[in-house]
Motif scaffolding. Sequence first.
Motif, PDB file in Angstrom:
ATOM      1  N   ILE A 238      14.976  -8.233   4.769  1.00 55.92           N
ATOM      2  CA  ILE A 238      14.286  -6.965   4.534  1.00 55.92           C
ATOM      3  C   ILE A 238      15.300  -5.874   4.202  1.00 55.92           C
ATOM      4  O   ILE A 238      15.074  -5.029   3.331  1.00 55.92           O
ATOM      5  CB  ILE A 238      13.448  -6.578   5.761  1.00 55.92           C
ATOM      6  CG1 ILE A 238      12.325  -7.605   5.946  1.00 55.92           C
ATOM      7  CG2 ILE A 238      12.872  -5.177   5.620  1.00 55.92           C
ATOM      8  CD1 ILE A 238      11.568  -7.474   7.237  1.00 55.92           C
ATOM      9  N   ALA A 239      16.454  -5.902   4.880  1.00 57.29           N
ATOM     10  CA  ALA A 239      17.518  -4.939   4.578  1.00 57.29           C
ATOM     11  C   ALA A 239      18.007  -5.116   3.142  1.00 57.29           C
ATOM     12  O   ALA A 239      18.262  -4.137   2.435  1.00 57.29           O
ATOM     13  CB  ALA A 239      18.683  -5.120   5.552  1.00 57.29           C
ATOM     14  N   PHE A 240      18.113  -6.380   2.700  1.00 62.48           N
ATOM     15  CA  PHE A 240      18.524  -6.631   1.317  1.00 62.48           C
ATOM     16  C   PHE A 240      17.491  -6.068   0.343  1.00 62.48           C
ATOM     17  O   PHE A 240      17.845  -5.486  -0.693  1.00 62.48           O
ATOM     18  CB  PHE A 240      18.705  -8.134   1.089  1.00 62.48           C
ATOM     19  CG  PHE A 240      19.151  -8.489  -0.298  1.00 62.48           C
ATOM     20  CD1 PHE A 240      20.462  -8.262  -0.698  1.00 62.48           C
ATOM     21  CD2 PHE A 240      18.278  -9.046  -1.214  1.00 62.48           C
ATOM     22  CE1 PHE A 240      20.885  -8.578  -1.985  1.00 62.48           C
ATOM     23  CE2 PHE A 240      18.682  -9.368  -2.490  1.00 62.48           C
ATOM     24  CZ  PHE A 240      19.992  -9.138  -2.877  1.00 62.48           C
ATOM     25  N   ALA A 241      16.202  -6.214   0.679  1.00 59.88           N
ATOM     26  CA  ALA A 241      15.154  -5.633  -0.158  1.00 59.88           C
ATOM     27  C   ALA A 241      15.269  -4.114  -0.204  1.00 59.88           C
ATOM     28  O   ALA A 241      15.054  -3.491  -1.248  1.00 59.88           O
ATOM     29  CB  ALA A 241      13.776  -6.042   0.367  1.00 59.88           C
ATOM     30  N   CYS A 242      15.637  -3.499   0.929  1.00 60.74           N
ATOM     31  CA  CYS A 242      15.826  -2.043   0.972  1.00 60.74           C
ATOM     32  C   CYS A 242      16.988  -1.611   0.080  1.00 60.74           C
ATOM     33  O   CYS A 242      16.940  -0.555  -0.558  1.00 60.74           O
ATOM     34  CB  CYS A 242      16.066  -1.583   2.409  1.00 60.74           C
ATOM     35  SG  CYS A 242      14.626  -1.731   3.497  1.00 60.74           S
ATOM     36  N   PRO A 283       4.486  -5.454   7.686  1.00 64.55           N
ATOM     37  CA  PRO A 283       5.784  -5.004   7.145  1.00 64.55           C
ATOM     38  C   PRO A 283       6.343  -5.948   6.087  1.00 64.55           C
ATOM     39  O   PRO A 283       7.002  -5.501   5.144  1.00 64.55           O
ATOM     40  CB  PRO A 283       6.687  -4.954   8.381  1.00 64.55           C
ATOM     41  CG  PRO A 283       6.027  -5.817   9.390  1.00 64.55           C
ATOM     42  CD  PRO A 283       4.563  -5.712   9.134  1.00 64.55           C
ATOM     43  N   TYR A 284       6.071  -7.243   6.214  1.00 70.25           N
ATOM     44  CA  TYR A 284       6.595  -8.193   5.239  1.00 70.25           C
ATOM     45  C   TYR A 284       5.820  -8.109   3.928  1.00 70.25           C
ATOM     46  O   TYR A 284       6.384  -8.274   2.838  1.00 70.25           O
ATOM     47  CB  TYR A 284       6.553  -9.612   5.821  1.00 70.25           C
ATOM     48  CG  TYR A 284       7.332  -9.702   7.106  1.00 70.25           C
ATOM     49  CD1 TYR A 284       8.721  -9.785   7.086  1.00 70.25           C
ATOM     50  CD2 TYR A 284       6.697  -9.634   8.347  1.00 70.25           C
ATOM     51  CE1 TYR A 284       9.454  -9.834   8.270  1.00 70.25           C
ATOM     52  CE2 TYR A 284       7.419  -9.676   9.526  1.00 70.25           C
ATOM     53  CZ  TYR A 284       8.793  -9.773   9.481  1.00 70.25           C
ATOM     54  OH  TYR A 284       9.516  -9.803  10.640  1.00 70.25           O
ATOM     55  N   ALA A 285       4.519  -7.826   4.033  1.00 65.72           N
ATOM     56  CA  ALA A 285       3.732  -7.608   2.819  1.00 65.72           C
ATOM     57  C   ALA A 285       4.216  -6.361   2.087  1.00 65.72           C
ATOM     58  O   ALA A 285       4.306  -6.344   0.852  1.00 65.72           O
ATOM     59  CB  ALA A 285       2.248  -7.464   3.177  1.00 65.72           C
ATOM     60  N   ILE A 286       4.565  -5.332   2.849  1.00 63.29           N
ATOM     61  CA  ILE A 286       5.093  -4.108   2.240  1.00 63.29           C
ATOM     62  C   ILE A 286       6.428  -4.394   1.547  1.00 63.29           C
ATOM     63  O   ILE A 286       6.709  -3.856   0.464  1.00 63.29           O
ATOM     64  CB  ILE A 286       5.267  -3.006   3.311  1.00 63.29           C
ATOM     65  CG1 ILE A 286       3.901  -2.603   3.876  1.00 63.29           C
ATOM     66  CG2 ILE A 286       5.989  -1.803   2.742  1.00 63.29           C
ATOM     67  CD1 ILE A 286       2.933  -2.069   2.847  1.00 63.29           C
ATOM     68  N   THR A 287       7.244  -5.251   2.154  1.00 68.82           N
ATOM     69  CA  THR A 287       8.530  -5.615   1.538  1.00 68.82           C
ATOM     70  C   THR A 287       8.306  -6.302   0.202  1.00 68.82           C
ATOM     71  O   THR A 287       9.016  -6.026  -0.783  1.00 68.82           O
ATOM     72  CB  THR A 287       9.312  -6.550   2.478  1.00 68.82           C
ATOM     73  OG1 THR A 287       9.506  -5.900   3.735  1.00 68.82           O
ATOM     74  CG2 THR A 287      10.672  -6.888   1.883  1.00 68.82           C
ATOM     75  N   ILE A 288       7.321  -7.192   0.133  1.00 70.13           N
ATOM     76  CA  ILE A 288       7.012  -7.869  -1.128  1.00 70.13           C
ATOM     77  C   ILE A 288       6.554  -6.855  -2.175  1.00 70.13           C
ATOM     78  O   ILE A 288       6.960  -6.912  -3.340  1.00 70.13           O
ATOM     79  CB  ILE A 288       5.934  -8.947  -0.909  1.00 70.13           C
ATOM     80  CG1 ILE A 288       6.486 -10.062  -0.024  1.00 70.13           C
ATOM     81  CG2 ILE A 288       5.442  -9.511  -2.243  1.00 70.13           C
ATOM     82  CD1 ILE A 288       5.466 -11.088   0.386  1.00 70.13           C
ATOM     83  N   ILE A 289       5.713  -5.917  -1.747  1.00 72.22           N
ATOM     84  CA  ILE A 289       5.255  -4.870  -2.672  1.00 72.22           C
ATOM     85  C   ILE A 289       6.437  -4.056  -3.183  1.00 72.22           C
ATOM     86  O   ILE A 289       6.506  -3.684  -4.367  1.00 72.22           O
ATOM     87  CB  ILE A 289       4.221  -3.963  -1.974  1.00 72.22           C
ATOM     88  CG1 ILE A 289       2.947  -4.764  -1.670  1.00 72.22           C
ATOM     89  CG2 ILE A 289       3.901  -2.742  -2.831  1.00 72.22           C
ATOM     90  CD1 ILE A 289       1.946  -4.020  -0.821  1.00 72.22           C
ATOM     91  N   MET A 290       7.408  -3.766  -2.302  1.00 75.96           N
ATOM     92  CA  MET A 290       8.610  -3.042  -2.706  1.00 75.96           C
ATOM     93  C   MET A 290       9.347  -3.787  -3.814  1.00 75.96           C
ATOM     94  O   MET A 290       9.759  -3.191  -4.813  1.00 75.96           O
ATOM     95  CB  MET A 290       9.548  -2.851  -1.504  1.00 75.96           C
ATOM     96  CG  MET A 290       9.113  -1.793  -0.512  1.00 75.96           C
ATOM     97  SD  MET A 290      10.038  -1.884   1.058  1.00 75.96           S
ATOM     98  CE  MET A 290      11.730  -1.872   0.450  1.00 75.96           C
ATOM     99  N   MET A 291       9.511  -5.096  -3.651  1.00 72.98           N
ATOM    100  CA  MET A 291      10.244  -5.881  -4.629  1.00 72.98           C
ATOM    101  C   MET A 291       9.483  -5.969  -5.950  1.00 72.98           C
ATOM    102  O   MET A 291      10.085  -5.938  -7.031  1.00 72.98           O
ATOM    103  CB  MET A 291      10.523  -7.278  -4.080  1.00 72.98           C
ATOM    104  CG  MET A 291      11.394  -7.292  -2.824  1.00 72.98           C
ATOM    105  SD  MET A 291      12.932  -6.356  -3.009  1.00 72.98           S
ATOM    106  CE  MET A 291      13.779  -7.341  -4.250  1.00 72.98           C
ATOM    107  N   VAL A 292       8.158  -6.087  -5.872  1.00 69.92           N
ATOM    108  CA  VAL A 292       7.348  -6.095  -7.101  1.00 69.92           C
ATOM    109  C   VAL A 292       7.508  -4.768  -7.837  1.00 69.92           C
ATOM    110  O   VAL A 292       7.635  -4.735  -9.066  1.00 69.92           O
ATOM    111  CB  VAL A 292       5.867  -6.358  -6.766  1.00 69.92           C
ATOM    112  CG1 VAL A 292       4.975  -6.132  -7.990  1.00 69.92           C
ATOM    113  CG2 VAL A 292       5.683  -7.777  -6.238  1.00 69.92           C
ATOM    114  N   TYR A 293       7.521  -3.671  -7.078  1.00 67.83           N
ATOM    115  CA  TYR A 293       7.720  -2.355  -7.686  1.00 67.83           C
ATOM    116  C   TYR A 293       9.064  -2.268  -8.397  1.00 67.83           C
ATOM    117  O   TYR A 293       9.154  -1.720  -9.509  1.00 67.83           O
ATOM    118  CB  TYR A 293       7.626  -1.270  -6.613  1.00 67.83           C
ATOM    119  CG  TYR A 293       8.080   0.088  -7.085  1.00 67.83           C
ATOM    120  CD1 TYR A 293       7.274   0.872  -7.888  1.00 67.83           C
ATOM    121  CD2 TYR A 293       9.344   0.576  -6.736  1.00 67.83           C
ATOM    122  CE1 TYR A 293       7.691   2.112  -8.337  1.00 67.83           C
ATOM    123  CE2 TYR A 293       9.779   1.817  -7.167  1.00 67.83           C
ATOM    124  CZ  TYR A 293       8.946   2.576  -7.969  1.00 67.83           C
ATOM    125  OH  TYR A 293       9.370   3.803  -8.423  1.00 67.83           O
TER     126      TYR A 293
END
Length: 316
Positions: A238-242, A283-293
């Motif tokens: 998740i930190a890597f996604a951030c 929170p993990y679904a939000i992380t996926i949405i972040m990466m899609v964005y």
Amino acid sequence: MDDFLNILGSVFSAGTFNEMLRRATPVALAAIGGSLTEHAGIMNIGMDGMILMGAFFGVLGSALMSSAWGGIGMVLVLGVLVGLFFALFVVKFRSDEFIIGCALNTFALGLTTYLSRAIFGTSGAKGYPSLPTVDIPFLDSIPFIGEVLNHHSLFVYLTWLLVFVLWVFIYKTPYGFWLRASGEKPDTLRTAGINPDKMKWLASVLCGILCGLAGAHLSLGYLNGTFAENMSNSRGYIAFACVIFGAANPSKAYLAALMFGFFDAIGLRLQDYVSSDLTGIIPYAITIIMMVYVVIRGQQKKKHAAKRLPDPAGKT
């Protein structure tokens, strides 16, 4: 209607935002460390293992020295060693950083599981000396704000300072310029007489230290001297996604970590109304949405850049 208002009041309460800061801190510490390696041209996917080892050795040091600060000292040494280990393979031996990162995560899980069972037993470590909370008296007199910002582990406040310091380091100092150049234009940096590999080593060591502190906060700050197997729970990923979401900018990466912490805290609040199995994925679904964005934003930038290119036929 009353149930909806109760849920809304619970979600946006001071306790939720207080929990947001606590849950966001380990992700944020790892993310700002990952921002350094990202600028140096290293994709550090091994941050989850670094966090996990920091969490375990923080508790181990606390148990051995009967002091949480002893645990922090052990974590700092560990962070340097893990950072050097990662840089040895990635920078010195030119190994694939993705493979090394995955291997580090697997090694950390196996090592901490074995040592935890051998030293503390199958139930894990509980109740060892932990970091005290920081109490700021004048904040207690401020409604809502005081409840959100006060009574946290030292690492919550230290993270704010580190975000600012590392932002200044990366964007306002010569060393930060060399760090970015080591990832973007290493040949140009080498022509200027500066070895880009040294900056990569520095970034890896600092990332190891920050990820170790993220783990220490998790076990010694957030969970009060407790270690459980695999307690990093994919926070390194998740930190890597951030890092990607924030374009390796420490301040933006911290905001992304806050977003994760907020939805993680919401999931905790909603457990009174919805199954914990369902709220746990928020929170993990939000992380996926972040990466899609991030992917969509990158594609849009490429399209805009292509439109600005001159027409081959001479038309504008």
